[in-house]
Design an enzyme around this catalytic site. Sequence first.
Site, PDB file in Angstrom:
ATOM      1  CG  ASP A  49      37.821  41.526  35.918  1.00 41.41           C
ATOM      2  OD1 ASP A  49      36.968  41.651  36.822  1.00 41.41           O
ATOM      3  OD2 ASP A  49      38.886  40.904  36.068  1.00 41.41           O
ATOM      4  CG  ASP A  82      40.558  42.506  41.749  1.00 42.51           C
ATOM      5  OD1 ASP A  82      41.431  43.074  42.405  1.00 42.51           O
ATOM      6  OD2 ASP A  82      39.339  42.637  41.963  1.00 42.51           O
TER       7      ASP A  82
END
Length: 207
Positions: free
Chosen positions: A3, A5
């Site tokens: 991922d 953020d």
Amino acid sequence: MFDLDGTLVDSMGDIHIASNLLLAEFGLPEIDLARLRPCIGRGVEYLVHGILLASGWNADIPAGAVPRYRELYAAHALDTTKPYPGVRETLDRLDVNMAVISNKPEQASRAILEALRLDMHFVHIAGGDSYSAMKPSPVPLLSMMELVGAHGEESWMIGDSVYDIEAGKSAGVRTAAVTWGFQPVEKLKALHPERMCSAFEEISDLR
């Protein structure tokens, strides 16, 4: 598969700035971090709807709100965003195929990774608009693995949100939840990921 953020980069400050600028344009009060956090992780549309509703908007969400947020965020996406401690050093050491799968739009994800000089570590970068569905759907992960010829039993999804872990489990890959991101650790533990990582350097030990 990482991922973005809350996992690779701490972008909370810039998301907060753009969110409050948008709210100000609608004459709404600023949103604090406690109310902002639950709005993050499921794409820009979900974020914009969430912050407007949380700040008292009681009508239909205006059609121009999402494009306007994109503009505001693009102008501030690198004001304070930076890699988490240990990210650069660990990515330099890892000798495996790595990719980014974010629910942030692909262009914005690429722009951040390129500006922070992290993009060269990844064979592919995908965003929430890259495939027919976004996390927690397994579609982005399955598509990415097909692209690089990887198999579920040899792959990991690493992220800070329940959407990352749910997507990983649905795709049949191993999952690692990081504790320094945007979502409460208790929610991540409840999904029983294979690993909980409290420092980025621990990702080097995933096998």
